[in-house]
Design an enzyme around this catalytic site. Structure first.
Site: not given
Ligand code: S3P
Length: 437
Positions: A25, A319
């Protein structure tokens, strides 16, 4: 987006096979932005077809950039040069993407025109002063709500000048926003981090031909150069691989292979954390692709035990905490996480979201301001909330694999922001995950 979709995850396994997780991403967002500002045509291979990265593509298209999609996972970006963007008459919708909004704030601060950046309900609650304040110190004018939240109104036509900025928190998004504004600034922009964070912006600027000096924790560039188009190979996203690393580690008899995963050392903290807990994860065929280290990950089930997580690992796995919390909740003994207050300002408050969900499944977890204390044991079935957070949803789908009864996960539509096709891939390797539309 079908935010109302619930999932049901049942005990299953062993997990077997090869799992090809989608493109990174962070790299996909940046490749679009630098391709747009470059002179010439850039091709992106392995682009993440997620809602977040598509939102960034749509924003750039609104700003006058032609972006073609010859096939899924491919983009051709027709760069307009540093000064070729055009004003959009409409607000620019970043969807759920903090990366999109914060990086675009820096990029748009240097334009001749005004722009408005908006986001969905989750993004609209995320702090933006961390970028608007240092950008203002560079001469930018950006308006937020009273609480420093989106929408952001970025006033164009400002003269930017470089600054030397010591980040109060380790954040690749803030660093990148300043470097992007620095492309338009007079003089030198230097960013210094308390802990090194992912360096994709720095590496990619260099690949697009912009002179930049960087080392872990520090980056410096000056304005007034040009970006030259280049092709970008996007590695598979380590953060998406993370769910499978935990899943195969905790389900007896499992063995999964995850090919061509990005292994930038600023992303792989979870690998180390899981190994400290006793996990069996090997890297095969380590190689370079598009200037990034990649490798095939092979993970086998292994009994996990709790750990005091070294704080230095936190930025390198920022994350991955939702996935780590699941591993800790079924490991033998106690896991202690400290120094991770940033988790409270992610797509949801990830300490609170995970603590509430794990408690609903009978786990013993105590929240602290900057982490949690988790005593491993057995998970029961139950119902959990995702708080519009993709990684909370995927983490509890992993929990369901080893729970004593089914786990119902409310509101899983946001998984598509980062991991389209997750449910199918998960089921193909042995999950029992059902969508209850
Ligand atoms: C990202 C940086 C991190 C990370 C996010 C992506 C990036 O955010 O959590 O998912 O692409 O730069 P912070 O910079 O806020 O830590």
């Amino acid at each position: 987006m079908s935010g109302a979709t619930d999932w049901l995850s049942r005990a299953a396994g062993p997990l077997h096979g090869e799992v090809r997780v989608p493109g990174d991403k962070s790299v996909s967002h940046r490749a679009l932005m630098f391709g747009a500002l470059a002179e010439g045509v850039s091709r992106i291979h392995g682009f993440l077809e997620g809602e977040d990265t598509r939102a960034t593509a749509a924003v750039l298209q609104r700003l006058g950039v032609r972006i073609d999609t010859p096939s899924a996972g491919e983009r051709i970006v027709h760069g307009v040069g540093l000064h070729g963007l055009r004003a959009s008459s409409e607000p620019l919708d970043c969807g759920n993407a903090g990366t999109g909004m914060r990086l675009l704030a820096g990029l748009l601060a240097g334009q001749a025109f005004d722009s408005t950046l908006v986001g969905d309900a989750s993004l609209s609650k995320r702090p933006m002063r961390r970028v608007t304040e240092p950008l203002a110190a560079m001469g930018a004018r950006i308006e937020t709500t009273q609480g420093g939240l989106p929408p952001l109104v970025v006033r164009g036509g400002q003269r930017l000048h470089g600054i030397r900025y010591e980040l109060p928190v380790a954040s690749a998004q803030v660093k990148s926003a300043l470097l992007l504004a620095g492309l338009y600034a007079a003089g030198e922009t230097e960013v210094i981090e308390p802990y090194p964070t992912r360096d994709y912006t720095e590496r990619m600027l260099a690949a697009f031909g912009w002179p930049i000096a960087f080392e872990p924790g520090r980056a410096k560039l000056s304005g007034g150069h040009a970006l030259r188009a280049t092709d970008v190979d996007v590695p598979a996203d380590f953060s998406s691989a993370a769910f499978f690393l935990v899943a195969a580690s905790i389900v007896p008899g499992s063995e999964l292979r995850l090919p061509a995963v990005g292994l930038n050392p600023r992303r792989t903290g979870l690998l180390e954390a899981l190994r400290l807990m006793g996990a069996d994860i090997r890297i095969e065929n380590p190689r370079e692709s598009g200037g990034e280290p990649v490798g095939d990950l092979v993970v086998r089930h292994a009994p996990l035990h709790g750990v005091e997580l070294p704080e230095a690992l936190v930025p390198d796995m920022i994350d991955e905490f939702p996935a780590l919390f699941i591993a800790a909740a079924v490991a033998r003994g106690r896991t202690v996480v400290r120094g991770a207050a940033e988790l409270r300002v992610k797509e949801s408050d990830r300490i609170a979201s995970m603590a509430a969900g794990l408690r609903a499944l009978g786990a013993r977890i105590e929240e602290t301001p900057d982490g949690a204390i988790i005593d491993g044991g057995t998970l029961s079935g139950g119902a959990v909330q995702t708080h519009m957070d993709h990684r909370i949803a995927m983490s509890f789908s992993v929990a369901g694999l080893v729970a004593t009864a089914p786990v119902r996960i409310h509101d899983c539509g946001h998984v598509a922001t980062s991991f389209p096709g997750y449910l199918q891939l998960a089921n193909a390797c042995g999950f029992a995950l059902e969508s209850l539309v």
